[in-house]
Design a protein around this motif. Structure first.
Motif, short mmCIF file in Angstrom:
data_model
loop_
_atom_site.label_atom_id
_atom_site.label_comp_id
_atom_site.label_asym_id
_atom_site.label_seq_id
_atom_site.Cartn_x
_atom_site.Cartn_y
_atom_site.Cartn_z
N CYS A 238 19.98 13.27 -97.62
CA CYS A 238 20.79 14.39 -97.11
C CYS A 238 22.25 14.06 -97.39
CB CYS A 238 20.50 14.65 -95.64
SG CYS A 238 20.92 13.29 -94.52
N LEU A 239 23.15 14.70 -96.68
CA LEU A 239 24.58 14.47 -96.93
C LEU A 239 25.05 13.15 -96.29
CD1 LEU A 239 27.23 15.78 -98.05
CD2 LEU A 239 27.49 16.87 -95.82
N GLY A 240 24.91 13.05 -94.97
CA GLY A 240 25.48 11.91 -94.25
C GLY A 240 24.53 10.77 -93.97
N ASN A 241 23.23 11.01 -94.13
CA ASN A 241 22.19 10.03 -93.77
C ASN A 241 22.32 9.60 -92.30
OD1 ASN A 241 21.16 6.66 -94.77
ND2 ASN A 241 19.86 8.38 -94.28
N ILE A 242 22.69 10.57 -91.46
CA ILE A 242 22.68 10.29 -90.02
C ILE A 242 21.88 11.32 -89.22
CG2 ILE A 242 24.77 8.85 -89.85
CD1 ILE A 242 26.25 11.38 -88.87
N CYS A 243 21.54 12.47 -89.82
CA CYS A 243 20.78 13.49 -89.07
C CYS A 243 19.42 13.78 -89.74
CB CYS A 243 21.57 14.79 -88.94
SG CYS A 243 23.13 14.61 -88.03
N ARG A 244 19.45 14.52 -90.85
CA ARG A 244 18.18 15.02 -91.43
C ARG A 244 17.35 13.95 -92.12
NH1 ARG A 244 21.04 19.48 -94.86
NH2 ARG A 244 22.59 17.81 -94.79
N HIS B 217 29.56 7.78 -93.30
CA HIS B 217 28.92 7.20 -92.10
C HIS B 217 28.17 5.90 -92.39
CE1 HIS B 217 29.80 10.72 -89.59
NE2 HIS B 217 29.63 11.40 -90.72
N ASP C 171 21.55 21.89 -92.06
CA ASP C 171 22.38 20.83 -91.50
C ASP C 171 22.63 21.10 -90.01
OD1 ASP C 171 24.33 19.02 -90.86
OD2 ASP C 171 25.58 19.42 -92.60
N TYR D 9 24.46 19.25 -87.93
CA TYR D 9 25.57 18.42 -87.45
C TYR D 9 26.55 19.16 -86.55
CZ TYR D 9 29.17 14.76 -87.77
OH TYR D 9 30.09 13.78 -87.49
N TYR D 10 26.88 20.41 -86.92
CA TYR D 10 27.87 21.16 -86.14
C TYR D 10 27.24 22.10 -85.11
CZ TYR D 10 31.15 19.21 -89.45
OH TYR D 10 31.90 18.33 -90.18
P1 4NP Z 1 23.13 14.95 -92.36
O1 4NP Z 1 24.22 15.66 -91.41
O2 4NP Z 1 23.53 15.25 -93.80
O3 4NP Z 1 21.85 15.62 -91.99
O4 4NP Z 1 23.17 13.48 -92.01
C1 4NP Z 1 25.59 15.49 -91.56
C2 4NP Z 1 26.20 14.33 -91.14
C3 4NP Z 1 27.57 14.17 -91.24
C4 4NP Z 1 28.32 15.18 -91.78
C5 4NP Z 1 27.71 16.34 -92.21
C6 4NP Z 1 26.34 16.49 -92.10
N1 4NP Z 1 29.73 15.03 -91.86
O5 4NP Z 1 30.39 15.98 -92.34
O6 4NP Z 1 30.26 13.98 -91.52
#
Ligand code: 4NP
Length: 163
Positions: A16-22, A54, A132, A134-135
């Motif tokens: 995913c984008l941040g490797n902290i959620c999805r 992250h 996503d 995250y927000y």
């Molecule tokens: P992820 O979520 O890609 O599912 O881990 C996000 C985590 C961090 C950010 C965006 C999405 N960010 O903008 O920091």
């Protein structure tokens, strides 16, 4: 001599984008399903992000809490950014959304492009992307889990039927 399927692990990278959620959620869900199906010794699972902001962090506390409510532990995962070596090492490189897919396609050498797919292409639902969260709020993280659990089952089924 060529190694047989039983000797060679099938390596799956969730991105995913941040490797902290999805992707950590998909990582934890797929890991547990592989264990439940007695496939943990033949499948290697990892996750990574296309964006390095992250790196080194544990998954987002909201992702950990939502996963924990369904009995998944994501506490062993630390965020990392995708590397050039990942394209060679992994057999499946599975993106959570179209933006991740486009980023991976740009980064990947041409001889590894065939490994890159949307994770939900293994799912049974209409959704193509894991949105996503995250927000957003808690319901976004539960929706991620619903989509990820469905696609994880489909991916395990695909691996079992092609092994
Ligand atoms: P992820 O979520 O890609 O599912 O881990 C996000 C985590 C961090 C950010 C965006 C999405 N960010 O903008 O920091």
């Amino acid at each position: 001599m060529r190694k047989s399927m039983s000797e060679r692990k099938i390596k799956i990278l969730l991105v995913c984008l941040g490797n902290i959620c999805r992707s950590p959620t998909a990582h934890g869900v797929l890991q547990r399903l592989a264990e439940k199906e007695n496939l943990a010794n033949i499948i290697e699972i990892d996750s990574a992000g296309t964006y390095g902001a992250h790196v080194g962090e544990m998954p987002d506390r909201r992702a950990m809490a939502a996963a924990s409510e369904r009995g998944y532990d994501l506490g062993f995962i630390r965020s990392r950014k995708i590397t050039d070596q990942d394209f060679t090492y992994f057999d499946y490189i599975l993106a959570m959304d179209h933006a991740n897919l486009a980023d991976l396609t740009l980064k990947s050498p041409s001889n590894h492009q065939h490994k890159i797919k949307l994770f939900l292409s293994y799912g049974s639902l209409q959704d193509q992307e894991v949105p996503d969260p995250y927000y957003g709020g808690k319901e976004g993280f539960n929706h991620v889990l619903d989509l990820v659990e469905d696609a994880a089952k489909g991916l395990i089924h695909h691996i079992k039927s092609s092994a």
